[in-house]
Design a protein around this motif. Structure first.
Motif, PDB file in Angstrom:
ATOM      1  N   SER A  29       0.819  -1.214   0.000  1.00 39.23           N
ATOM      2  CA  SER A  29       0.000   0.000   0.000  1.00 39.23           C
ATOM      3  C   SER A  29       0.850   1.260   0.000  1.00 39.23           C
ATOM      4  N   GLU A  30       2.062   1.180   0.530  1.00 38.64           N
ATOM      5  CA  GLU A  30       2.961   2.334   0.556  1.00 38.64           C
ATOM      6  C   GLU A  30       3.987   2.275  -0.576  1.00 38.64           C
ATOM      7  N   TRP A  31       4.660   1.154  -0.729  1.00 40.23           N
ATOM      8  CA  TRP A  31       5.846   1.111  -1.583  1.00 40.23           C
ATOM      9  C   TRP A  31       5.545   0.852  -3.047  1.00 40.23           C
ATOM     10  N   TYR A  32       4.427   0.204  -3.349  1.00 39.91           N
ATOM     11  CA  TYR A  32       4.069   0.022  -4.758  1.00 39.91           C
ATOM     12  C   TYR A  32       3.704   1.359  -5.387  1.00 39.91           C
ATOM     13  N   ALA A  33       2.993   2.185  -4.645  1.00 35.18           N
ATOM     14  CA  ALA A  33       2.632   3.515  -5.149  1.00 35.18           C
ATOM     15  C   ALA A  33       3.884   4.353  -5.396  1.00 35.18           C
ATOM     16  N   LYS A  34       4.870   4.250  -4.501  1.00 32.87           N
ATOM     17  CA  LYS A  34       6.116   4.997  -4.682  1.00 32.87           C
ATOM     18  C   LYS A  34       6.875   4.503  -5.907  1.00 32.87           C
ATOM     19  N   LYS A  35       6.879   3.192  -6.112  1.00 32.72           N
ATOM     20  CA  LYS A  35       7.559   2.621  -7.280  1.00 32.72           C
ATOM     21  C   LYS A  35       6.912   3.097  -8.569  1.00 32.72           C
ATOM     22  N   MET A  36       5.592   3.088  -8.627  1.00 32.15           N
ATOM     23  CA  MET A  36       4.899   3.526  -9.831  1.00 32.15           C
ATOM     24  C   MET A  36       5.072   5.020 -10.071  1.00 32.15           C
ATOM     25  N   LEU A  37       5.088   5.799  -8.998  1.00 28.17           N
ATOM     26  CA  LEU A  37       5.284   7.244  -9.137  1.00 28.17           C
ATOM     27  C   LEU A  37       6.673   7.536  -9.692  1.00 28.17           C
ATOM     28  N   ARG A  38       7.682   6.817  -9.227  1.00 27.78           N
ATOM     29  CA  ARG A  38       9.041   7.010  -9.717  1.00 27.78           C
ATOM     30  C   ARG A  38       9.112   6.721 -11.215  1.00 27.78           C
ATOM     31  N   ASP A  39       8.490   5.642 -11.642  1.00 24.23           N
ATOM     32  CA  ASP A  39       8.515   5.272 -13.057  1.00 24.23           C
ATOM     33  C   ASP A  39       7.751   6.283 -13.903  1.00 24.23           C
ATOM     34  N   ARG A  40       6.573   6.699 -13.439  1.00 21.25           N
ATOM     35  CA  ARG A  40       5.780   7.676 -14.191  1.00 21.25           C
ATOM     36  C   ARG A  40       6.507   9.012 -14.294  1.00 21.25           C
ATOM     37  N   THR A  41       7.159   9.412 -13.215  1.00 22.72           N
ATOM     38  CA  THR A  41       7.892  10.680 -13.224  1.00 22.72           C
ATOM     39  C   THR A  41       9.027  10.635 -14.234  1.00 22.72           C
ATOM     40  N   ALA A  42       9.762   9.542 -14.250  1.00 22.78           N
ATOM     41  CA  ALA A  42      10.864   9.403 -15.201  1.00 22.78           C
ATOM     42  C   ALA A  42      10.356   9.450 -16.633  1.00 22.78           C
ATOM     43  N   ARG A  43       9.270   8.752 -16.916  1.00 23.30           N
ATOM     44  CA  ARG A  43       8.722   8.735 -18.276  1.00 23.30           C
ATOM     45  C   ARG A  43       8.197  10.109 -18.681  1.00 23.30           C
ATOM     46  N   ARG A  44       7.505  10.776 -17.770  1.00 23.79           N
ATOM     47  CA  ARG A  44       6.956  12.095 -18.080  1.00 23.79           C
ATOM     48  C   ARG A  44       8.067  13.093 -18.383  1.00 23.79           C
ATOM     49  N   GLU A  45       9.104  13.097 -17.569  1.00 28.42           N
ATOM     50  CA  GLU A  45      10.225  14.001 -17.811  1.00 28.42           C
ATOM     51  C   GLU A  45      10.946  13.648 -19.102  1.00 28.42           C
ATOM     52  N   TYR A  46      11.040  12.376 -19.385  1.00 33.75           N
ATOM     53  CA  TYR A  46      11.719  11.929 -20.597  1.00 33.75           C
ATOM     54  C   TYR A  46      11.007  12.427 -21.846  1.00 33.75           C
ATOM     55  N   PHE A  47       9.701  12.262 -21.898  1.00 30.82           N
ATOM     56  CA  PHE A  47       8.954  12.657 -23.091  1.00 30.82           C
ATOM     57  C   PHE A  47       8.844  14.175 -23.211  1.00 30.82           C
ATOM     58  N   SER A  48       8.829  14.890 -22.090  1.00 33.89           N
ATOM     59  CA  SER A  48       8.696  16.339 -22.164  1.00 33.89           C
ATOM     60  C   SER A  48      10.021  17.040 -22.419  1.00 33.89           C
ATOM     61  N   VAL A  49      11.122  16.442 -21.961  1.00 32.95           N
ATOM     62  CA  VAL A  49      12.415  17.117 -22.048  1.00 32.95           C
ATOM     63  C   VAL A  49      13.329  16.508 -23.110  1.00 32.95           C
ATOM     64  N   GLU A  50      13.307  15.182 -23.277  1.00 28.04           N
ATOM     65  CA  GLU A  50      14.292  14.528 -24.123  1.00 28.04           C
ATOM     66  C   GLU A  50      13.723  13.977 -25.432  1.00 28.04           C
ATOM     67  N   ARG A  51      12.801  13.055 -25.358  1.00 24.72           N
ATOM     68  CA  ARG A  51      12.449  12.283 -26.545  1.00 24.72           C
ATOM     69  C   ARG A  51      11.808  13.109 -27.648  1.00 24.72           C
ATOM     70  N   ASN A  52      10.994  14.060 -27.303  1.00 22.48           N
ATOM     71  CA  ASN A  52      10.238  14.811 -28.308  1.00 22.48           C
ATOM     72  C   ASN A  52      10.964  16.058 -28.800  1.00 22.48           C
ATOM     73  N   ARG A  53      12.230  16.177 -28.475  1.00 25.54           N
ATOM     74  CA  ARG A  53      13.009  17.335 -28.924  1.00 25.54           C
ATOM     75  C   ARG A  53      14.255  16.841 -29.646  1.00 25.54           C
ATOM     76  N   ARG A  54      14.250  16.894 -30.953  1.00 26.05           N
ATOM     77  CA  ARG A  54      15.407  16.490 -31.736  1.00 26.05           C
ATOM     78  C   ARG A  54      16.532  17.488 -31.503  1.00 26.05           C
ATOM     79  N   GLN A  55      17.675  17.018 -31.027  1.00 25.94           N
ATOM     80  CA  GLN A  55      18.758  17.902 -30.646  1.00 25.94           C
ATOM     81  C   GLN A  55      20.055  17.491 -31.325  1.00 25.94           C
ATOM     82  N   ARG A  56      21.007  18.429 -31.314  1.00 27.31           N
ATOM     83  CA  ARG A  56      22.327  18.088 -31.826  1.00 27.31           C
ATOM     84  C   ARG A  56      22.984  17.077 -30.900  1.00 27.31           C
ATOM     85  N   GLY A  57      23.726  16.147 -31.478  1.00 23.81           N
ATOM     86  CA  GLY A  57      24.400  15.147 -30.663  1.00 23.81           C
ATOM     87  C   GLY A  57      24.814  13.951 -31.492  1.00 23.81           C
ATOM     88  N   ILE A  58      25.280  12.928 -30.829  1.00 23.66           N
ATOM     89  CA  ILE A  58      25.718  11.705 -31.487  1.00 23.66           C
ATOM     90  C   ILE A  58      24.557  10.722 -31.517  1.00 23.66           C
TER      91      ILE A  58
END
Length: 216
Positions: free
Chosen positions: A177-206
């Motif tokens: 009841s406590e730790w599964y919610a924290k695990k899912m929140l961590r995963d959702r946060t990582a995915r949300r930040e990834y799609f908003s900051v990294e994946r959907n912005r084509r940038q210069r790089g290798i």
């Protein structure tokens, strides 16, 4: 040197068994631990299923430890180990060439070590690695993405010698009841930040491209 480690599980494990487990985990057949009690509790629970954070002491003296965070290695060495153990979706010739290139260039004889320190490829991190293999994101974007969600590192026991050096200290219950919610929140946060900051912005790089690396 003695190191305190935790292993999240649905059961109390007083004596980890060498040669037992799943061969298709990040670093192959191993015993997967963390130095974070909180992370172990997240790993130990399932949806509506309580778990345990098992605590151990590991005598690291005389152990050969591969630390993938050291300066002689880069993220691509970790990714290449992942390619040897996890099942990646290889939907195109580009992804196949990328896999072959990484295996030929960044492979490490990691099975000769007693233990490994490196990233843990949970669902979100694994999807980030998959995007890099497919040429969707750059190496820099992958490096940034690996810090999203603050998933931390794994300490992985590989050899029979390492298993002989570990000692069970005790365990703490992890309530779903406590730790599964924290695990899912961590995963959702990582995915949300990834799609908003990294994946959907084509940038210069290798990026991975056919027959070569290329800067854009």
């Amino acid at each position: 040197m003695t190191k305190t480690l935790y292993h999240g599980s649905s059961a109390i494990i007083e004596k980890p068994i060498f040669g037992y487990g799943k061969t298709y985990n990040d670093y192959g057949l191993s015993f997967y631990c963390t130095d974070s009690l909180e992370m172990a509790k997240e790993w130990g629970v399932g949806k509506d299923q309580d778990g345990y954070a098992n605590c151990y002491e590991l005598d690291c003296d005389d152990l050969q430890i591969l630390n993938l965070n050291s300066s002689e290695y880069c993220l691509l060495h970790w990714l290449t180990i992942l390619l040897q153990n996890r099942e990646f979706d290889i939907p195109s010739g580009l992804a196949l060439e990328a896999k072959e290139y990484l295996l030929a260039t960044f492979a490490i004889d990691y099975n000769t070590y007693d233990a490994i320190i490196g990233y843990r490829a949970d669902d979100s991190y694994f999807s980030f690695a998959q995007d890099f293999i497919n040429g969707t994101i750059s190496y820099r974007q992958l490096s940034n993405a690996m810090h999203l969600g603050k998933l931390g590192q794994q300490f992985v026991l590989k050899s029979k010698t390492a298993f002989e050096h570990i000692r069970f200290i005790g365990s703490e219950i992890a309530e779903s009841s406590e730790w599964y919610a924290k695990k899912m929140l961590r995963d959702r946060t990582a995915r949300r930040e990834y799609f908003s900051v990294e994946r959907n912005r084509r940038q210069r790089g290798i990026y991975i491209l056919r027959k070569s690396w290329m800067r854009r």
